[in-house]
Design a protein around this motif. Sequence first.
Motif, PDB file in Angstrom:
ATOM      1  N   GLN A  26      -7.979  55.833  11.743  1.00  0.00           N
ATOM      2  CA  GLN A  26      -8.434  56.824  11.502  1.00  0.00           C
ATOM      3  C   GLN A  26     -10.335  56.847  10.116  1.00  0.00           C
ATOM      4  OE1 GLN A  26      -6.446  60.733  10.322  1.00  0.00           O
ATOM      5  NE2 GLN A  26      -5.210  59.312   8.951  1.00  0.00           N
ATOM      6  N   TYR A  27     -10.611  55.289   9.927  1.00  0.00           N
ATOM      7  CA  TYR A  27     -11.354  55.133   9.486  1.00  0.00           C
ATOM      8  C   TYR A  27     -12.126  54.018  11.011  1.00  0.00           C
ATOM      9  CZ  TYR A  27      -9.830  57.880   5.738  1.00  0.00           C
ATOM     10  OH  TYR A  27      -9.542  58.632   5.368  1.00  0.00           O
ATOM     11  N   LEU A  28     -11.433  53.798  11.984  1.00  0.00           N
ATOM     12  CA  LEU A  28     -12.643  52.531  12.340  1.00  0.00           C
ATOM     13  C   LEU A  28     -13.999  53.415  13.345  1.00  0.00           C
ATOM     14  CD1 LEU A  28      -9.855  51.913  15.862  1.00  0.00           C
ATOM     15  CD2 LEU A  28     -10.596  50.537  12.945  1.00  0.00           C
ATOM     16  N   VAL A  29     -13.628  54.571  13.685  1.00  0.00           N
ATOM     17  CA  VAL A  29     -15.401  54.715  13.569  1.00  0.00           C
ATOM     18  C   VAL A  29     -16.477  54.879  12.521  1.00  0.00           C
ATOM     19  CG1 VAL A  29     -15.270  57.033  12.736  1.00  0.00           C
ATOM     20  CG2 VAL A  29     -17.532  56.595  14.431  1.00  0.00           C
ATOM     21  N   ASP A  30     -16.294  54.725  10.886  1.00  0.00           N
ATOM     22  CA  ASP A  30     -17.082  54.525   9.998  1.00  0.00           C
ATOM     23  C   ASP A  30     -17.560  53.158  10.008  1.00  0.00           C
ATOM     24  OD1 ASP A  30     -16.703  56.765   7.661  1.00  0.00           O
ATOM     25  OD2 ASP A  30     -14.668  56.307   9.291  1.00  0.00           O
ATOM     26  N   VAL A  31     -17.005  51.761  10.257  1.00  0.00           N
ATOM     27  CA  VAL A  31     -17.023  50.787  10.855  1.00  0.00           C
ATOM     28  C   VAL A  31     -16.537  50.017  11.510  1.00  0.00           C
ATOM     29  CG1 VAL A  31     -15.782  50.177   8.574  1.00  0.00           C
ATOM     30  CG2 VAL A  31     -14.587  49.504  11.078  1.00  0.00           C
ATOM     31  N   SER A  32     -17.085  50.689  12.995  1.00  0.00           N
ATOM     32  CA  SER A  32     -17.689  50.123  14.330  1.00  0.00           C
ATOM     33  C   SER A  32     -18.858  50.731  14.575  1.00  0.00           C
ATOM     34  CB  SER A  32     -16.425  50.658  15.170  1.00  0.00           C
ATOM     35  OG  SER A  32     -15.749  51.645  15.260  1.00  0.00           O
ATOM     36  N   ARG A  33     -19.423  51.851  14.444  1.00  0.00           N
ATOM     37  CA  ARG A  33     -20.810  52.741  14.341  1.00  0.00           C
ATOM     38  C   ARG A  33     -21.184  53.248  13.681  1.00  0.00           C
ATOM     39  NH1 ARG A  33     -17.947  57.479  17.816  1.00  0.00           N
ATOM     40  NH2 ARG A  33     -20.175  58.218  18.680  1.00  0.00           N
ATOM     41  N   TRP A  34     -21.070  53.608  12.059  1.00  0.00           N
ATOM     42  CA  TRP A  34     -21.860  53.897  11.295  1.00  0.00           C
ATOM     43  C   TRP A  34     -22.034  53.383  10.020  1.00  0.00           C
ATOM     44  CZ3 TRP A  34     -18.443  58.790  10.173  1.00  0.00           C
ATOM     45  CH2 TRP A  34     -18.021  59.271  11.155  1.00  0.00           C
ATOM     46  N   ASP A  35     -21.806  52.140  10.768  1.00  0.00           N
ATOM     47  CA  ASP A  35     -22.711  50.867  10.022  1.00  0.00           C
ATOM     48  C   ASP A  35     -21.653  50.839   8.035  1.00  0.00           C
ATOM     49  OD1 ASP A  35     -24.425  48.211   9.384  1.00  0.00           O
ATOM     50  OD2 ASP A  35     -25.789  49.242   8.329  1.00  0.00           O
ATOM     51  N   PHE A  36     -20.780  51.060   7.838  1.00  0.00           N
ATOM     52  CA  PHE A  36     -19.568  50.753   6.781  1.00  0.00           C
ATOM     53  C   PHE A  36     -18.836  50.029   6.829  1.00  0.00           C
ATOM     54  CE2 PHE A  36     -20.225  55.331   6.268  1.00  0.00           C
ATOM     55  CZ  PHE A  36     -20.086  55.690   5.140  1.00  0.00           C
ATOM     56  N   ALA A  37     -19.418  48.902   5.901  1.00  0.00           N
ATOM     57  CA  ALA A  37     -18.290  48.119   5.346  1.00  0.00           C
ATOM     58  C   ALA A  37     -16.752  47.844   5.416  1.00  0.00           C
ATOM     59  CB  ALA A  37     -19.172  47.323   4.584  1.00  0.00           C
ATOM     60  N   ASP A  38     -16.241  47.143   6.171  1.00  0.00           N
ATOM     61  CA  ASP A  38     -14.996  47.609   5.769  1.00  0.00           C
ATOM     62  C   ASP A  38     -14.351  47.263   4.777  1.00  0.00           C
ATOM     63  OD1 ASP A  38     -11.966  47.144   6.034  1.00  0.00           O
ATOM     64  OD2 ASP A  38     -12.677  47.198   8.908  1.00  0.00           O
ATOM     65  N   ALA A  39     -13.535  47.308   3.684  1.00  0.00           N
ATOM     66  CA  ALA A  39     -13.344  46.996   3.016  1.00  0.00           C
ATOM     67  C   ALA A  39     -11.750  46.203   2.991  1.00  0.00           C
ATOM     68  CB  ALA A  39     -12.082  47.650   1.571  1.00  0.00           C
ATOM     69  N   ARG A  40     -10.946  45.881   4.363  1.00  0.00           N
ATOM     70  CA  ARG A  40     -10.429  44.643   4.466  1.00  0.00           C
ATOM     71  C   ARG A  40     -10.913  43.321   4.663  1.00  0.00           C
ATOM     72  NH1 ARG A  40      -7.557  47.267   9.691  1.00  0.00           N
ATOM     73  NH2 ARG A  40      -9.904  47.866  10.654  1.00  0.00           N
ATOM     74  N   LEU A  41     -12.389  43.414   5.019  1.00  0.00           N
ATOM     75  CA  LEU A  41     -12.776  41.462   4.737  1.00  0.00           C
ATOM     76  C   LEU A  41     -13.391  41.771   3.503  1.00  0.00           C
ATOM     77  CD1 LEU A  41     -14.531  42.099   8.342  1.00  0.00           C
ATOM     78  CD2 LEU A  41     -12.870  40.759   7.740  1.00  0.00           C
ATOM     79  N   THR A  42     -13.981  42.949   3.303  1.00  0.00           N
ATOM     80  CA  THR A  42     -14.979  42.602   1.787  1.00  0.00           C
ATOM     81  C   THR A  42     -14.691  42.472   0.885  1.00  0.00           C
ATOM     82  OG1 THR A  42     -15.522  45.021   1.303  1.00  0.00           O
ATOM     83  CG2 THR A  42     -16.999  44.181   3.207  1.00  0.00           C
TER      84      THR A  42
END
Length: 278
Positions: free
Chosen positions: A242-258
């Motif tokens: 549900q939050y893929l759009v945030d990290v793929s299009r909206w330039d939010f950092a993915d907490a799973r990585l950061t």
Amino acid sequence: MFPLDARRYRVILRTSAQCYVEPHAREFYIHTLRTLNASGLPYLVGGAYALARYTGIERHTKDLDVFVRPEDAQSALDALSAAGYQCDMIFPHWLGKARCAEDFVDVIFSSGNNVARVDDGWFEHAPVGEVLGVPVMLVPAEEMIWSKGFIMERERFDGADVVHVLLACADKIDWDRLIARFGPHWRVLLVHLLMFGFVYPGERHRIPEEPFHELLRRLAEEEGKDADGKPMCQGTLLSRQQYLVDVSRWDFADARLTQGHMSKEEIAHWTAAIDEHH
């Protein structure tokens, strides 16, 4: 701060609760548990069986969830493979499966977001019980709340399970340990405590004041403060879709990585399997 005698867990186990299982599946699960017991590998039973022991809620279960330390996951699969099961490490960051015909068991050593990794604490606080007549150790209530607390997918939300465990176990929970489990994600726990008060307005007193006030104190201290650095989306810890759009299009950092929980390869593998579960 919130002392608990771990032995008191024995009191809250609903030993009479049994999940309904088809006869062929029952024999499969019994054989699985006996095989793991014979292997000597430490494991815990979670899922519907642990939930039934804590809350009395019975479900028609189609699988068996066993939890092991990450370093024991492959050994557990090997033990089941030697017993004739077809075994696969489905997601190397958290899940393996062992099958026999239509029946299967999940061998779990973390969570889909790789936050709730199984460690020694799961075993140190595990209550002893029986599943289908086989002696086992069960996932502790604190770890059940911790791992289920992050499951907020569009097709699955485990908030009701969390609330029911709180209803049954609030006065037995080691609240210091539970808060520590959530760590920097304590807001997720606070959400569930607030939800508990909404679901059971007449039972709000079951949640001790100290942990609730501690979380509210943290909330007040953070009010008006934004995280430093690139905008981050922690929604990916709650839902892989549900939050893929945030990290793929909206330039939010993915907490799973950061936050160091998952690698790019693990995220890609986990994301690619979304369609398989719909």
